[in-house]
Design a protein around this motif. Structure first.
Motif, PDB file in Angstrom:
ATOM      1  N   GLY A 121     -35.186  37.031  14.934  1.00 57.45           N
ATOM      2  CA  GLY A 121     -35.902  38.008  15.763  1.00 57.45           C
ATOM      3  C   GLY A 121     -34.952  38.991  16.411  1.00 57.45           C
ATOM      4  N   TRP A 122     -33.808  38.492  16.873  1.00 58.35           N
ATOM      5  CA  TRP A 122     -32.792  39.373  17.470  1.00 58.35           C
ATOM      6  C   TRP A 122     -32.230  40.320  16.424  1.00 58.35           C
ATOM      7  CZ3 TRP A 122     -30.784  41.976  21.072  1.00 58.35           C
ATOM      8  CH2 TRP A 122     -29.448  42.346  21.077  1.00 58.35           C
ATOM      9  N   ASN A 123     -31.969  39.813  15.214  1.00 61.56           N
ATOM     10  CA  ASN A 123     -31.510  40.691  14.131  1.00 61.56           C
ATOM     11  C   ASN A 123     -32.546  41.769  13.830  1.00 61.56           C
ATOM     12  OD1 ASN A 123     -29.898  38.045  12.158  1.00 61.56           O
ATOM     13  ND2 ASN A 123     -29.120  39.243  13.864  1.00 61.56           N
ATOM     14  N   ARG A 124     -33.808  41.389  13.833  1.00 63.40           N
ATOM     15  CA  ARG A 124     -34.890  42.349  13.568  1.00 63.40           C
ATOM     16  C   ARG A 124     -34.925  43.443  14.626  1.00 63.40           C
ATOM     17  NH1 ARG A 124     -38.198  38.772  12.397  1.00 63.40           N
ATOM     18  NH2 ARG A 124     -39.091  38.387  14.457  1.00 63.40           N
ATOM     19  N   VAL A 125     -34.765  43.047  15.883  1.00 59.65           N
ATOM     20  CA  VAL A 125     -34.736  44.024  16.974  1.00 59.65           C
ATOM     21  C   VAL A 125     -33.588  45.002  16.789  1.00 59.65           C
ATOM     22  CG1 VAL A 125     -34.219  44.265  19.441  1.00 59.65           C
ATOM     23  CG2 VAL A 125     -35.917  42.608  18.695  1.00 59.65           C
ATOM     24  N   MET A 126     -32.396  44.481  16.516  1.00 55.74           N
ATOM     25  CA  MET A 126     -31.234  45.342  16.356  1.00 55.74           C
ATOM     26  C   MET A 126     -31.393  46.301  15.173  1.00 55.74           C
ATOM     27  SD  MET A 126     -29.134  44.881  18.781  1.00 55.74           S
ATOM     28  CE  MET A 126     -27.719  45.762  18.127  1.00 55.74           C
ATOM     29  N   LEU A 127     -31.961  45.824  14.089  1.00 57.01           N
ATOM     30  CA  LEU A 127     -32.106  46.679  12.910  1.00 57.01           C
ATOM     31  C   LEU A 127     -33.146  47.771  13.139  1.00 57.01           C
ATOM     32  CD1 LEU A 127     -31.764  44.064  10.047  1.00 57.01           C
ATOM     33  CD2 LEU A 127     -30.082  45.739  10.820  1.00 57.01           C
ATOM     34  N   ARG A 128     -34.145  47.493  13.930  1.00 56.00           N
ATOM     35  CA  ARG A 128     -35.107  48.541  14.283  1.00 56.00           C
ATOM     36  C   ARG A 128     -34.431  49.630  15.102  1.00 56.00           C
ATOM     37  NH1 ARG A 128     -40.039  44.474  16.069  1.00 56.00           N
ATOM     38  NH2 ARG A 128     -40.848  44.057  13.957  1.00 56.00           N
ATOM     39  N   ILE A 129     -33.547  49.226  16.003  1.00 59.52           N
ATOM     40  CA  ILE A 129     -32.803  50.210  16.800  1.00 59.52           C
ATOM     41  C   ILE A 129     -31.864  51.009  15.900  1.00 59.52           C
ATOM     42  CG2 ILE A 129     -31.152  50.499  18.690  1.00 59.52           C
ATOM     43  CD1 ILE A 129     -32.301  47.875  19.870  1.00 59.52           C
ATOM     44  N   VAL A 130     -31.184  50.313  14.980  1.00 61.01           N
ATOM     45  CA  VAL A 130     -30.301  51.009  14.040  1.00 61.01           C
ATOM     46  C   VAL A 130     -31.097  52.016  13.213  1.00 61.01           C
ATOM     47  CG1 VAL A 130     -28.865  50.714  11.988  1.00 61.01           C
ATOM     48  CG2 VAL A 130     -28.574  49.178  13.929  1.00 61.01           C
ATOM     49  N   ASP A 131     -32.272  51.629  12.755  1.00 63.73           N
ATOM     50  CA  ASP A 131     -33.107  52.531  11.961  1.00 63.73           C
ATOM     51  C   ASP A 131     -33.502  53.767  12.756  1.00 63.73           C
ATOM     52  OD1 ASP A 131     -33.034  50.986   9.701  1.00 63.73           O
ATOM     53  OD2 ASP A 131     -34.987  50.050  10.011  1.00 63.73           O
ATOM     54  N   ALA A 132     -33.786  53.570  14.053  1.00 66.87           N
ATOM     55  CA  ALA A 132     -34.158  54.714  14.898  1.00 66.87           C
ATOM     56  C   ALA A 132     -32.971  55.651  15.095  1.00 66.87           C
ATOM     57  CB  ALA A 132     -34.678  54.226  16.245  1.00 66.87           C
ATOM     58  N   ALA A 133     -31.774  55.067  15.170  1.00 67.39           N
ATOM     59  CA  ALA A 133     -30.574  55.872  15.407  1.00 67.39           C
ATOM     60  C   ALA A 133     -30.010  56.475  14.128  1.00 67.39           C
ATOM     61  CB  ALA A 133     -29.499  55.024  16.089  1.00 67.39           C
ATOM     62  N   ALA A 134     -30.305  55.844  13.001  1.00 65.44           N
ATOM     63  CA  ALA A 134     -29.802  56.320  11.708  1.00 65.44           C
ATOM     64  C   ALA A 134     -30.983  56.443  10.756  1.00 65.44           C
ATOM     65  CB  ALA A 134     -28.752  55.363  11.155  1.00 65.44           C
ATOM     66  N   PRO A 135     -31.781  57.492  10.904  1.00 62.65           N
ATOM     67  CA  PRO A 135     -32.983  57.658  10.078  1.00 62.65           C
ATOM     68  C   PRO A 135     -32.655  57.582   8.587  1.00 62.65           C
ATOM     69  CG  PRO A 135     -32.929  59.297  11.829  1.00 62.65           C
ATOM     70  CD  PRO A 135     -31.603  58.607  11.852  1.00 62.65           C
ATOM     71  N   GLY A 136     -33.511  56.863   7.879  1.00 65.38           N
ATOM     72  CA  GLY A 136     -33.313  56.707   6.449  1.00 65.38           C
ATOM     73  C   GLY A 136     -32.659  55.401   6.066  1.00 65.38           C
ATOM     74  N   ALA A 137     -32.094  54.670   7.035  1.00 68.58           N
ATOM     75  CA  ALA A 137     -31.425  53.410   6.703  1.00 68.58           C
ATOM     76  C   ALA A 137     -32.424  52.353   6.220  1.00 68.58           C
ATOM     77  CB  ALA A 137     -30.648  52.896   7.913  1.00 68.58           C
ATOM     78  N   ARG A 138     -33.566  52.253   6.893  1.00 71.39           N
ATOM     79  CA  ARG A 138     -34.657  51.342   6.507  1.00 71.39           C
ATOM     80  C   ARG A 138     -34.164  49.893   6.393  1.00 71.39           C
ATOM     81  NH1 ARG A 138     -37.858  54.130   1.586  1.00 71.39           N
ATOM     82  NH2 ARG A 138     -39.287  52.415   2.067  1.00 71.39           N
ATOM     83  N   LEU A 139     -33.352  49.502   7.355  1.00 69.80           N
ATOM     84  CA  LEU A 139     -32.779  48.160   7.313  1.00 69.80           C
ATOM     85  C   LEU A 139     -33.730  47.100   7.828  1.00 69.80           C
ATOM     86  CD1 LEU A 139     -29.161  49.113   8.382  1.00 69.80           C
ATOM     87  CD2 LEU A 139     -29.914  48.318   6.130  1.00 69.80           C
ATOM     88  N   ALA A 140     -34.603  47.440   8.779  1.00 68.01           N
ATOM     89  CA  ALA A 140     -35.597  46.470   9.234  1.00 68.01           C
ATOM     90  C   ALA A 140     -36.527  46.097   8.084  1.00 68.01           C
ATOM     91  CB  ALA A 140     -36.390  47.032  10.410  1.00 68.01           C
ATOM     92  N   GLU A 141     -36.858  47.071   7.267  1.00 67.87           N
ATOM     93  CA  GLU A 141     -37.684  46.817   6.082  1.00 67.87           C
ATOM     94  C   GLU A 141     -36.956  45.882   5.106  1.00 67.87           C
ATOM     95  OE1 GLU A 141     -38.987  49.402   2.189  1.00 67.87           O
ATOM     96  OE2 GLU A 141     -39.214  50.372   4.154  1.00 67.87           O
ATOM     97  N   ALA A 142     -35.659  46.125   4.918  1.00 70.23           N
ATOM     98  CA  ALA A 142     -34.872  45.265   4.035  1.00 70.23           C
ATOM     99  C   ALA A 142     -34.777  43.848   4.593  1.00 70.23           C
ATOM    100  CB  ALA A 142     -33.476  45.856   3.839  1.00 70.23           C
ATOM    101  N   HIS A 143     -34.653  43.723   5.903  1.00 74.20           N
ATOM    102  CA  HIS A 143     -34.584  42.409   6.538  1.00 74.20           C
ATOM    103  C   HIS A 143     -35.862  41.626   6.302  1.00 74.20           C
ATOM    104  CE1 HIS A 143     -34.916  39.658  10.080  1.00 74.20           C
ATOM    105  NE2 HIS A 143     -33.652  39.421   9.781  1.00 74.20           N
TER     106      HIS A 143
END
Length: 287
Positions: A121-143
């Motif tokens: 869950g913590w990883n998911r939260v961080m990846l959502r923040i990363v996605d917001a800061a780096a548009p196009g990364a789509r890492l939460a989706e990959a997670h």
């Protein structure tokens, strides 16, 4: 220098605040394990030992001896403190005895399903923040799509630490808070509240009910008051904190914390992208 490095160009600090504070709020035992810089690093090593254990080698994996050894080598905890963290985590229901090992004389531990859910869950939260800061990364989706991505991320993070990468060394001002109980959450709250009040143009003074804040994150009011007074004495606050009624952060502290968090997100972006690419490469059909 690392202090000036960031790959992010947008405002993400509010996203970190709105995600981190509720995630850790009112979770007493979780705060005793993770919301302090060195204990968080200990948790990274704990998960690394678990993820890299070899079922054929009874002495590998998460054992008390291995955990004490890695914590001592990385200078994050004495053997006694490492054992204490394991004890707290077992009492909290975050660790269990792993009976899958071939040698019954070796006590191997493993994170419980509930604790691994917290970590994911913590990883998911961080990846959502990363996605917001780096548009196009789509890492939460990959997670969400690739179950092994979180494990690969955490293993890569631990290996980076073991190889000598340490985030906080470049940010001594922020570290004064992050390495203290409750300090990470307090600084995060104050930075965000100050910038909001100052319309992102000035650092405004903020008021924090230290007793209520301490209850949320498992620390005492007097501990938080001493932390603020010490910060003022070190020039990290621009005015006396008045028991939390007038907390005016110094510019150097705000800059240190924001750049530190941006560097953490940049690191998270890098290891998540590498983990995703590794999974995709493994799934690609052979030529």
């Amino acid at each position: 220098s690392r202090r000036r490095h960031t790959r992010f160009k947008c405002d993400w600090s509010s996203d970190v605040c709105s995600s981190d504070l509720p995630y850790f709020s009112n979770r007493l035992l979780l705060n005793k394990v993770v919301t302090e810089g060195r204990r968080f690093e200990m948790l990274v090593y704990l998960l690394y030992l678990h993820h890299t254990g070899d079922s054929r080698d009874p002495l590998s994996g998460l054992t008390a001896a291995n955990f004490k050894r890695i914590c001592a080598a990385q200078k994050v905890a004495s053997p006694g403190r490492a054992l204490a963290i394991l004890g707290i985590m077992r009492i909290a229901g975050y660790l269990r005895r792993d009976r899958a090992g071939a040698d019954s004389r070796v006590v191997r531990l493993a994170p419980t399903a509930d604790f691994l859910d917290i970590v994911e869950g913590w990883n998911r939260v961080m990846l959502r923040i990363v996605d917001a800061a780096a548009p196009g990364a789509r890492l939460a989706e990959a997670h969400a799509r690739y179950p092994g991505l979180g494990v690969s991320m955490r293993t890569r993070a631990a290996r980076a630490l073991l190889a000598g990468w340490h985030l906080l060394e470049a940010y001594p001002e922020a570290r004064r808070f992050i390495d203290r109980d409750g300090g990470w959450m307090l600084l995060l709250h104050c930075v965000d509240a100050s910038l909001r009040a100052g319309a992102r143009r000035v650092i405004a003074p903020v008021t924090v009910d230290l007793a209520a804040f301490g209850r949320r994150f498992g620390v005492s009011r007097s501990h938080l008051r001493r932390l603020l007074e010490s910060a003022y004495g070190d020039g990290l606050l621009a005015a006396p904190p008045r028991n939390g009624s007038h907390i005016l952060l110094a510019r150097e502290l705000v800059a240190s914390f924001l750049t530190c968090m941006a560097s953490e997100l940049s690191f998270c972006l890098g290891i998540a992208e590498a983990a995703r690419d590794e999974i995709l490469d493994a799934r690609a059909p052979a030529n």
